[in-house]
Design a protein around this motif. Structure first.
Motif, PDB file in Angstrom:
ATOM      1  N   GLN A 146       0.829  -1.198   0.000  1.00  0.00           N
ATOM      2  CA  GLN A 146       0.000   0.000   0.000  1.00  0.00           C
ATOM      3  C   GLN A 146       0.868   1.253   0.000  1.00  0.00           C
ATOM      4  O   GLN A 146       1.730   1.431   0.844  1.00  0.00           O
ATOM      5  CB  GLN A 146      -0.922   0.017   1.222  1.00  0.00           C
ATOM      6  N   GLY A 147       0.628   2.123  -0.983  1.00  0.00           N
ATOM      7  CA  GLY A 147       1.392   3.358  -1.075  1.00  0.00           C
ATOM      8  C   GLY A 147       2.782   3.185  -1.658  1.00  0.00           C
ATOM      9  O   GLY A 147       3.472   4.167  -1.912  1.00  0.00           O
ATOM     10  N   ARG A 148       3.197   1.908  -1.880  1.00  0.00           N
ATOM     11  CA  ARG A 148       4.525   1.636  -2.434  1.00  0.00           C
ATOM     12  C   ARG A 148       4.399   0.558  -3.506  1.00  0.00           C
ATOM     13  O   ARG A 148       4.825  -0.581  -3.309  1.00  0.00           O
ATOM     14  CB  ARG A 148       5.476   1.189  -1.323  1.00  0.00           C
ATOM     15  N   PRO A 149       3.768   0.895  -4.624  1.00  0.00           N
ATOM     16  CA  PRO A 149       3.483  -0.112  -5.646  1.00  0.00           C
ATOM     17  C   PRO A 149       4.714  -0.729  -6.286  1.00  0.00           C
ATOM     18  O   PRO A 149       4.596  -1.710  -7.010  1.00  0.00           O
ATOM     19  CB  PRO A 149       2.642   0.664  -6.677  1.00  0.00           C
ATOM     20  N   ASP A 150       5.894  -0.170  -6.025  1.00  0.00           N
ATOM     21  CA  ASP A 150       7.118  -0.766  -6.548  1.00  0.00           C
ATOM     22  C   ASP A 150       7.606  -1.901  -5.658  1.00  0.00           C
ATOM     23  O   ASP A 150       8.585  -2.571  -5.987  1.00  0.00           O
ATOM     24  CB  ASP A 150       8.212   0.290  -6.687  1.00  0.00           C
ATOM     25  N   GLN A 151       6.923  -2.112  -4.534  1.00  0.00           N
ATOM     26  CA  GLN A 151       7.306  -3.165  -3.597  1.00  0.00           C
ATOM     27  C   GLN A 151       6.151  -4.140  -3.390  1.00  0.00           C
ATOM     28  O   GLN A 151       5.002  -3.839  -3.706  1.00  0.00           O
ATOM     29  CB  GLN A 151       7.725  -2.554  -2.253  1.00  0.00           C
ATOM     30  N   ILE A 152       6.484  -5.293  -2.824  1.00  0.00           N
ATOM     31  CA  ILE A 152       5.478  -6.318  -2.544  1.00  0.00           C
ATOM     32  C   ILE A 152       5.189  -6.325  -1.050  1.00  0.00           C
ATOM     33  O   ILE A 152       6.105  -6.285  -0.226  1.00  0.00           O
ATOM     34  CB  ILE A 152       5.969  -7.709  -2.997  1.00  0.00           C
ATOM     35  N   GLU A 181       8.338 -11.696  -7.325  1.00  0.00           N
ATOM     36  CA  GLU A 181       9.563 -10.897  -7.223  1.00  0.00           C
ATOM     37  C   GLU A 181      10.441 -11.052  -8.457  1.00  0.00           C
ATOM     38  O   GLU A 181      11.261 -10.180  -8.754  1.00  0.00           O
ATOM     39  CB  GLU A 181      10.342 -11.299  -5.970  1.00  0.00           C
ATOM     40  N   ARG A 182      10.275 -12.149  -9.190  1.00  0.00           N
ATOM     41  CA  ARG A 182      11.067 -12.359 -10.397  1.00  0.00           C
ATOM     42  C   ARG A 182      10.588 -11.481 -11.554  1.00  0.00           C
ATOM     43  O   ARG A 182      11.288 -11.337 -12.559  1.00  0.00           O
ATOM     44  CB  ARG A 182      11.016 -13.827 -10.806  1.00  0.00           C
ATOM     45  N   VAL A 183       9.389 -10.947 -11.408  1.00  0.00           N
ATOM     46  CA  VAL A 183       8.856 -10.059 -12.449  1.00  0.00           C
ATOM     47  C   VAL A 183       9.318  -8.633 -12.127  1.00  0.00           C
ATOM     48  O   VAL A 183       9.019  -8.104 -11.063  1.00  0.00           O
ATOM     49  CB  VAL A 183       7.314 -10.105 -12.479  1.00  0.00           C
ATOM     50  N   PRO A 184      10.059  -7.995 -13.023  1.00  0.00           N
ATOM     51  CA  PRO A 184      10.574  -6.659 -12.733  1.00  0.00           C
ATOM     52  C   PRO A 184       9.469  -5.608 -12.664  1.00  0.00           C
ATOM     53  O   PRO A 184       8.428  -5.731 -13.314  1.00  0.00           O
ATOM     54  CB  PRO A 184      11.538  -6.393 -13.900  1.00  0.00           C
ATOM     55  N   ASP A 185       9.721  -4.584 -11.858  1.00  0.00           N
ATOM     56  CA  ASP A 185       8.832  -3.439 -11.799  1.00  0.00           C
ATOM     57  C   ASP A 185       9.279  -2.458 -12.902  1.00  0.00           C
ATOM     58  O   ASP A 185      10.500  -2.304 -13.109  1.00  0.00           O
ATOM     59  CB  ASP A 185       8.944  -2.770 -10.419  1.00  0.00           C
ATOM     60  N   PRO A 186       8.388  -1.832 -13.659  1.00  0.00           N
ATOM     61  CA  PRO A 186       6.945  -1.746 -13.446  1.00  0.00           C
ATOM     62  C   PRO A 186       6.115  -2.805 -14.167  1.00  0.00           C
ATOM     63  O   PRO A 186       4.887  -2.764 -14.094  1.00  0.00           O
ATOM     64  CB  PRO A 186       6.616  -0.361 -13.998  1.00  0.00           C
ATOM     65  N   GLU A 187       6.750  -3.740 -14.865  1.00  0.00           N
ATOM     66  CA  GLU A 187       5.991  -4.793 -15.540  1.00  0.00           C
ATOM     67  C   GLU A 187       5.112  -5.537 -14.538  1.00  0.00           C
ATOM     68  O   GLU A 187       3.993  -5.963 -14.862  1.00  0.00           O
ATOM     69  CB  GLU A 187       6.954  -5.773 -16.227  1.00  0.00           C
ATOM     70  N   ARG A 188       5.615  -5.686 -13.306  1.00  0.00           N
ATOM     71  CA  ARG A 188       4.877  -6.392 -12.258  1.00  0.00           C
ATOM     72  C   ARG A 188       3.525  -5.744 -11.979  1.00  0.00           C
ATOM     73  O   ARG A 188       2.538  -6.417 -11.677  1.00  0.00           O
ATOM     74  CB  ARG A 188       5.729  -6.414 -10.984  1.00  0.00           C
TER      75      ARG A 188
END
Length: 218
Positions: A146-152, A181-188
């Motif tokens: 939440q609030g950090r879409p680049d993280q899980i 986690e294997r899917v890079p951001d922002p593709e994730r």
């Protein structure tokens, strides 16, 4: 449901391709972080719900029959997802909070008790599967923080403890966090619906995300 549909289609395709029937005697419990926490409360978005508690080492449904607390504005509550996509959700939520009747003050349980209830649910389903000669598989569906879409988002501590104990006793647990986690951001982020990519928590997967999960489970 979309994930289950994807899985069913994948198994069907394999049977047609390989000419062999795949053993489908498997019980899959796929859950998101919030599912581990919801056991603590007797309502969800203002709707009353049963509460499972451990009484004499048995799971017992309490808060039943569920107190009636119908919304005065059902059209708003039934269309929140659409309204959120239109970025009009703040007003409906404010109206709901102002006008919707609420049940009696929500019954909550401690984190320690919720942890025990979560564990008991896992074990009860495992026993049910065993009685049917089926395999039981626990699957964690991770979502963006939440609030950090680049993280899980991290699993709640109470869920981690419960899962560690059942895994120690042989229950199969697949945490799809490693896959995600294997899917890079922002593709994730494309694996989730638009509102789940920003500040909104919850594993609301897109069609592409449902396919990703189905393939990871299979």
């Amino acid at each position: 449901l979309q994930i289950l549909s994807e899985l069913a289609q994948m198994f069907s395709d394999r049977e047609l391709r390989d000419g062999a029937v795949i053993d489908q005697d498997v019980l899959v419990l796929a859950f998101i972080d919030d599912d581990l926490l919801r056991v603590r409360h007797d309502d969800m978005l203002g709707y009353g719900k049963p509460v499972l508690r451990l009484i004499d080492a048995e799971l017992v449904a309490t808060n039943v029959p569920v107190p009636r607390a119908p919304y005065l504005l059902p059209a708003l509550t039934q269309n929140l997802a659409l309204l959120e996509r239109l970025r009009l959700v703040e007003l409906p939520r404010a109206l709901i909070a102002r006008f919707a009747p609420r049940p009696a003050q929500a019954e909550t349980m401690s984190e320690a008790e919720a942890q025990q209830v979560d564990e008991a649910i896992f074990r009860a389903l495992a026993r049910e599967a065993a009685e049917r000669d089926a395999r039981f598989l626990l699957v964690h569906l991770p979502h963006l923080a939440q609030g950090r879409p680049d993280q899980i988002a991290e699993l709640p501590a109470l869920g981690v403890a419960a899962l560690e104990r059942v895994r120690a006793d042989g229950l199969v647990f697949a945490d799809l966090r490693d896959e995600l986690e294997r899917v890079p951001d922002p593709e994730r982020r494309e694996l989730f619906e638009g509102r789940a990519r920003g500040n909104c928590p919850g594993a609301h997967y897109s069609a592409r995300g449902n396919r990703f999960v189905a393939e990871a489970i299979a």
